[in-house]
Scaffold this motif. Structure first.
Motif, PDB file in Angstrom:
ATOM      1  N   ALA A  35      12.175  18.089 -33.057  1.00 29.94           N
ATOM      2  CA  ALA A  35      11.907  16.653 -32.969  1.00 29.94           C
ATOM      3  C   ALA A  35      11.624  16.257 -31.530  1.00 29.94           C
ATOM      4  N   SER A  36      12.415  16.808 -30.586  1.00 28.31           N
ATOM      5  CA  SER A  36      12.205  16.403 -29.197  1.00 28.31           C
ATOM      6  C   SER A  36      10.865  16.932 -28.687  1.00 28.31           C
ATOM      7  N   ARG A  37      10.503  18.140 -29.130  1.00 30.59           N
ATOM      8  CA  ARG A  37       9.191  18.660 -28.707  1.00 30.59           C
ATOM      9  C   ARG A  37       8.070  17.844 -29.320  1.00 30.59           C
ATOM     10  N   LEU A  38       8.300  17.445 -30.588  1.00 32.66           N
ATOM     11  CA  LEU A  38       7.272  16.689 -31.292  1.00 32.66           C
ATOM     12  C   LEU A  38       7.049  15.341 -30.616  1.00 32.66           C
ATOM     13  N   THR A  39       8.143  14.632 -30.295  1.00 29.48           N
ATOM     14  CA  THR A  39       7.976  13.291 -29.726  1.00 29.48           C
ATOM     15  C   THR A  39       7.241  13.362 -28.401  1.00 29.48           C
ATOM     16  N   ARG A  40       7.501  14.405 -27.597  1.00 33.28           N
ATOM     17  CA  ARG A  40       6.825  14.371 -26.317  1.00 33.28           C
ATOM     18  C   ARG A  40       5.410  14.936 -26.395  1.00 33.28           C
ATOM     19  N   SER A  41       5.028  15.440 -27.577  1.00 34.73           N
ATOM     20  CA  SER A  41       3.657  15.918 -27.711  1.00 34.73           C
ATOM     21  C   SER A  41       2.786  14.938 -28.480  1.00 34.73           C
ATOM     22  N   LEU A  42       3.412  14.023 -29.220  1.00 37.63           N
ATOM     23  CA  LEU A  42       2.625  13.081 -30.006  1.00 37.63           C
ATOM     24  C   LEU A  42       1.930  12.095 -29.089  1.00 37.63           C
ATOM     25  N   ARG A  43       0.688  11.877 -29.366  1.00 37.62           N
ATOM     26  CA  ARG A  43      -0.121  10.964 -28.569  1.00 37.62           C
ATOM     27  C   ARG A  43       0.030  11.271 -27.081  1.00 37.62           C
ATOM     28  N   TYR A  44       0.045  12.543 -26.776  1.00 37.35           N
ATOM     29  CA  TYR A  44       0.193  12.990 -25.401  1.00 37.35           C
ATOM     30  C   TYR A  44      -1.070  12.652 -24.616  1.00 37.35           C
ATOM     31  N   SER A  45      -0.901  12.210 -23.404  1.00 34.38           N
ATOM     32  CA  SER A  45      -2.076  11.979 -22.575  1.00 34.38           C
ATOM     33  C   SER A  45      -1.744  12.303 -21.139  1.00 34.38           C
ATOM     34  N   ILE A  46      -2.689  12.797 -20.425  1.00 34.65           N
ATOM     35  CA  ILE A  46      -2.495  13.064 -19.002  1.00 34.65           C
ATOM     36  C   ILE A  46      -3.784  12.684 -18.296  1.00 34.65           C
ATOM     37  N   ALA A  47      -3.668  11.906 -17.243  1.00 30.56           N
ATOM     38  CA  ALA A  47      -4.867  11.422 -16.573  1.00 30.56           C
ATOM     39  C   ALA A  47      -4.577  11.236 -15.099  1.00 30.56           C
ATOM     40  N   ALA A  48      -5.629  11.296 -14.316  1.00 29.80           N
ATOM     41  CA  ALA A  48      -5.493  11.072 -12.876  1.00 29.80           C
ATOM     42  C   ALA A  48      -5.665   9.588 -12.600  1.00 29.80           C
ATOM     43  N   THR A  49      -4.815   9.030 -11.748  1.00 26.76           N
ATOM     44  CA  THR A  49      -5.002   7.665 -11.290  1.00 26.76           C
ATOM     45  C   THR A  49      -5.051   7.709  -9.776  1.00 26.76           C
ATOM     46  N   ASP A  50      -5.284   6.542  -9.182  1.00 22.29           N
ATOM     47  CA  ASP A  50      -5.316   6.504  -7.720  1.00 22.29           C
ATOM     48  C   ASP A  50      -3.968   6.891  -7.132  1.00 22.29           C
ATOM     49  N   ASP A  51      -2.922   6.624  -7.878  1.00 20.63           N
ATOM     50  CA  ASP A  51      -1.583   6.838  -7.347  1.00 20.63           C
ATOM     51  C   ASP A  51      -0.894   8.004  -8.009  1.00 20.63           C
ATOM     52  N   GLY A  52      -1.635   8.997  -8.397  1.00 19.43           N
ATOM     53  CA  GLY A  52      -1.008  10.189  -8.917  1.00 19.43           C
ATOM     54  C   GLY A  52      -1.347  10.440 -10.370  1.00 19.43           C
ATOM     55  N   ILE A  53      -0.597  11.366 -10.929  1.00 22.14           N
ATOM     56  CA  ILE A  53      -0.871  11.804 -12.286  1.00 22.14           C
ATOM     57  C   ILE A  53      -0.071  10.942 -13.242  1.00 22.14           C
ATOM     58  N   ARG A  54      -0.698  10.518 -14.320  1.00 24.22           N
ATOM     59  CA  ARG A  54       0.054   9.747 -15.312  1.00 24.22           C
ATOM     60  C   ARG A  54       0.113  10.523 -16.615  1.00 24.22           C
ATOM     61  N   VAL A  55       1.348  10.736 -17.075  1.00 26.46           N
ATOM     62  CA  VAL A  55       1.569  11.452 -18.321  1.00 26.46           C
ATOM     63  C   VAL A  55       2.208  10.486 -19.297  1.00 26.46           C
ATOM     64  N   GLY A  56       1.636  10.361 -20.479  1.00 21.31           N
ATOM     65  CA  GLY A  56       2.198   9.456 -21.477  1.00 21.31           C
ATOM     66  C   GLY A  56       2.410  10.181 -22.782  1.00 21.31           C
ATOM     67  N   TYR A  57       3.430   9.804 -23.519  1.00 19.55           N
ATOM     68  CA  TYR A  57       3.639  10.389 -24.844  1.00 19.55           C
ATOM     69  C   TYR A  57       4.509   9.473 -25.663  1.00 19.55           C
ATOM     70  N   GLY A  58       4.591   9.785 -26.956  1.00 19.00           N
ATOM     71  CA  GLY A  58       5.476   9.022 -27.838  1.00 19.00           C
ATOM     72  C   GLY A  58       4.697   8.226 -28.857  1.00 19.00           C
ATOM     73  N   LEU A  59       5.300   8.088 -30.041  1.00 18.93           N
ATOM     74  CA  LEU A  59       4.630   7.379 -31.118  1.00 18.93           C
ATOM     75  C   LEU A  59       5.238   5.992 -31.264  1.00 18.93           C
ATOM     76  N   LEU A  60       6.513   5.957 -31.592  1.00 19.68           N
ATOM     77  CA  LEU A  60       7.167   4.657 -31.750  1.00 19.68           C
ATOM     78  C   LEU A  60       7.796   4.213 -30.434  1.00 19.68           C
ATOM     79  N   SER A  61       8.575   5.089 -29.842  1.00 20.29           N
ATOM     80  CA  SER A  61       9.083   4.820 -28.500  1.00 20.29           C
ATOM     81  C   SER A  61       8.147   5.530 -27.544  1.00 20.29           C
ATOM     82  N   THR A  62       7.538   4.807 -26.653  1.00 14.56           N
ATOM     83  CA  THR A  62       6.592   5.474 -25.765  1.00 14.56           C
ATOM     84  C   THR A  62       7.145   5.555 -24.354  1.00 14.56           C
ATOM     85  N   THR A  63       6.681   6.553 -23.643  1.00 14.13           N
ATOM     86  CA  THR A  63       7.079   6.739 -22.251  1.00 14.13           C
ATOM     87  C   THR A  63       5.835   7.103 -21.482  1.00 14.13           C
ATOM     88  N   ASN A  64       5.671   6.558 -20.326  1.00 21.63           N
ATOM     89  CA  ASN A  64       4.670   7.157 -19.471  1.00 21.63           C
ATOM     90  C   ASN A  64       5.163   7.210 -18.052  1.00 21.63           C
TER      91      ASN A  64
END
Lengths: 161, 549
Positions: B303-332
């Motif tokens: 479950a913990s692996r699944l939540t951090r892989s669902l809707r996973y995104s990684i992108a470059a911004t001006d201020d560093g790397i942004r990593v986002g994940y989560g379906l219902l509870s999201t974190t970036n």
């Protein structure tokens, strides 16, 4: 046996010979305590072969104490242009180089045995726990001078984390 | 914007709660709301904070009350006359009722008052030097984090908070559990505030920012419902700051495949088969209970692996790397440049046929909870070779040239090649049975690469500017074989950059090379004030004014 791991052409600064006493006395105390403790079962039960444990422990500690002078001679440090290099160990040799700018803090510790012979131990702490540079057996005066030198050097080469 | 925003002092408009140091407000390229929050004066959190913090307990209590009330209600209507109802009737007739109601009212008032007070006392401010939080009624806590020590900014939106349009902003500074937490803020406010904090931390020159600000057009206002729905659909709320598309996409089949092929699943299946066989052989069904703890553990892990892989995104911004994940509870999470202390690209054995890899990192801030820690240290849960190269280019941009890329490919490829890696000599085959041809190191551009393992392949990369120290070790066995071990010390994390069983002369030579490279890299490194890097590269003096703390 081949040569020990070392830096070619390095001029190591050794630590005080008095540190041999500290090290040997420390080992002696631990050795006696452990040997006595492990020999209690033999006395209580009277089983002869249990005496193997304290006897072998005692032998290990005696060898260890006999090797102390060489081990203390193996401890060395060196202030190079940009980094502090530290070396220790006979059997398990370890050579560490730390750039001065990586210093987070310097500790000076004095144990009771150290104090009795006027020595100090200097600990160089970086953001990595595994750096583990602890220079034992420095005369108090030297330890404080070394600390001030290191702090000044670190200040002039300050880096981020 | 109409969502409940952290109000300025209602009683004393515009007056700071405490005379702070004279502020020289940096012009920020951020929306008005965030500029207001980052103005160096004290602000309060989202009004729903107490409710959201005690969220689950609150829901549970309400649930218990509702269930009980429903029983009593049904009894009253249908005249069931259960024991409980008779108890309430007797209770109502006695004079205790008034007292009981009074007590309930007093408790309610006290708790509401307490919540209100704790909310009122919980204030934060963001100046151009630090972020500071004060909280607590009886026991006051005051926490300050220096902006130039920021290791990452985390915005998480638990499910309940998302419904209220609130978000938690966490500013991580170096150290164990060293984070300044702003929970909760308005959702869009949190995103804007992150941009503001990062800009303050990056050392953006005021003039430059002002020029940018002129180019910035404010977003038009939308309705409450619409904005809430938009927030709910988009975990990345920052279309201006982040390129909208992630450079890596984890498709659902790959996600499931990576979970099924993980070693944990295989072990669980083997244990399951073992226990089922035991049950069939012995006929004792009691063994089924032996499965339970394992199943629970496996479920939690997956479950913990699944939540951090669902809707996973990684992108470059001006201020560093942004990593986002989560379906219902999201974190970036945003990692500013130069905050990654070590990178490991590794491949579990079962992923090899599919060609998948995993990327882990060491950072200087460690989360207190272990689940949070694994999520934070895994940068790429699963990806193919192209994904790995894209992510590596993001975190170590200096490795983009053809030469470095070739070395990286060699580092990840199977078997031995005639490449630049200095590998173990033949005599080390006693210690590294299968991997001695692969086991090796090389300096790539401004990083150190350690290649290890033939069965469980991995490649450890340490940026030279982040190395804390380097050591070489040998024991009696290694000495007899003329071998030695090299260790690069970084901040604590899942990766240990150690490589053993190498020729001694190689190690001594490499020890010197690495140390010189580290000293040089640390001297020219300006990533802790990443946006001022452009201005100060001409004179890489080790002490610029900003660096002195």
């Amino acid at each position: 046996m081949t040569e020990r791991l070392d830096l070619p052409g390095a001029e190591w600064r050794g630590v005080s010979r008095k540190y041999t006493i500290v090290e040997a006395v420390g080992l002696l105390i631990t050795g006696i305590v452990l040997t006595v403790a492990t020999s209690i079962p033999t006395f209580l039960t009277g089983i002869q072969w249990l005496a193997v444990i304290p006897v072998s422990l005692g032998i290990i500690f005696i060898i260890n104490i006999a090797l102390t002078p060489r081990r203390v001679r193996a401890i060395g440090y060196m202030l190079r242009e940009d980094d502090l290099v530290f070396r220790r160990g006979l059997m398990f040799r370890r050579v560490v180089a730390v750039p001065y700018g990586r210093m987070q803090l310097v500790d000076i510790n004095r144990g009771p045995l150290d104090r009795a012979v006027g020595l100090s131990e200097l600990k160089f702490v970086t953001a990595a726990a595994s750096t583990g540079v602890v220079i034992p057996g420095l005369p108090e005066q030297d330890a404080e001078e070394l600390r001030d030198t290191l702090v000044a050097l670190a200040e002039s080469r300050r880096a981020g984390l | 914007m109409s969502d409940p925003r952290e109000p300025l002092e209602p009683g004393e408009p515009g007056v700071p709660l405490e005379p702070g140091e004279p502020l020289d407000p940096v012009e920020l390229n951020v929306p008005e709301s965030a500029r207001r929050l980052a103005d160096g004066e004290w602000h309060r959190l989202h009004p729903a904070t107490p409710f959201l913090r005690g969220g689950i307990a609150f829901v549970a209590i309400i649930g218990v009350i509702v269930v009980n009330a429903r029983d009593v209600f049904l009894d009253v209507i249908f005249g069931g006359g259960s024991r409980e109802l008779r108890f309430f009737e007797r209770f109502a007739e006695s004079s205790l009722l008034v007292l009981a109601i009074l007590a309930v009212v007093v408790i309610l008032l006290l708790s509401v008052g307490g919540f209100y007070l704790s909310w009122r006392m919980h204030t934060f401010r963001i100046t151009d030097e630090l972020v500071e939080v004060r909280s607590g009624i009886l026991f006051r806590t005051n926490r300050r984090g220096r902006l130039d020590r920021i290791q990452g900014i985390n915005i998480s939106r638990p499910f309940l908070a998302r419904l209220f349009g609130a978000a938690k902003l966490e500013v991580n500074v170096a150290g164990q559990d060293a984070n300044v937490e702003l929970a909760y803020l308005g959702s869009t406010g949190a995103d804007d505030l992150r941009v503001a904090i990062l800009q303050l931390a990056s050392g953006t020159r005021a003039a430059e920012a002002a020029a940018d600000a002129a180019a910035q057009a404010p977003a038009g206002g939308t309705g409450v419902v619409e904005s809430r729905v938009n927030e709910f659909l988009a975990p990345e709320l920052d279309p201006n700051a982040a390129p909208p598309e992630s450079i890596v996409r984890i498709s659902i089949p790959r996600l499931i495949g990576s979970l099924v092929l993980s070693e944990a699943t295989i072990i669980a299946i083997l244990v399951g088969i073992g226990i089922i066989t035991t049950i069939i052989v012995t006929g004792d069904y009691g063994w089924i209970f032996a499965l339970l703890p394992g199943l629970l553990g496996l479920g939690g892990y997956l479950a913990s692996r699944l939540t951090r892989s669902l809707r996973y995104s990684i992108a470059a911004t001006d201020d560093g790397i942004r990593v986002g994940y989560g379906l219902l509870s999201t974190t970036n999470e945003t990692l500013p440049p130069g905050r990654i202390h070590a990178v490991e690209v590794s491949q579990p054995l079962l992923w090899r046929p599919a060609g998948w890899w995993e990327i882990k990192i060491n950072t200087a801030s460690q989360a207190a909870s272990s689940s949070g820690a694994t999520a934070k240290t895994t940068l790429l849960p699963v990806g193919d070779m192209a994904d790995v190269h894209r992510v590596l280019q993001l975190i170590l941009p200096s490795l983009a040239d053809a030469k470095s890329r070739e070395l990286l490919e060699c580092g990840l490829a199977a078997g031995a090649h005639d490449d630049d890696y200095v590998t173990s000599p033949k005599r080390a085959a006693w210690l590294r049975w299968f991997s001695w041809r692969r086991n090796g190191f090389v300096l790539i551009s401004d990083a150190v690469a350690l290649r290890k393992g033939a069965i469980w392949r991995s490649l450890v990369l340490v940026p030279q500017a982040r190395m804390q120290s380097v050591s070489m070790n040998e024991g009696p066995l290694l000495r007899r074989m003329g071998l030695a071990e090299l260790r690069i010390h970084t901040v604590a994390g899942p990766i240990s950059a150690t490589i053993g069983a190498l020729d001694r002369d190689d190690v001594v030579r490499f020890f010197d090379e690495v140390e010189h490279a580290a000293v040089h890299a640390a001297g020219v490194d300006t990533s802790h004030r990443w946006r001022s890097a452009g201005q100060s590269t001409e004179s890489p003096a080790p002490t610029t004014p900003e660096e002195q703390s």
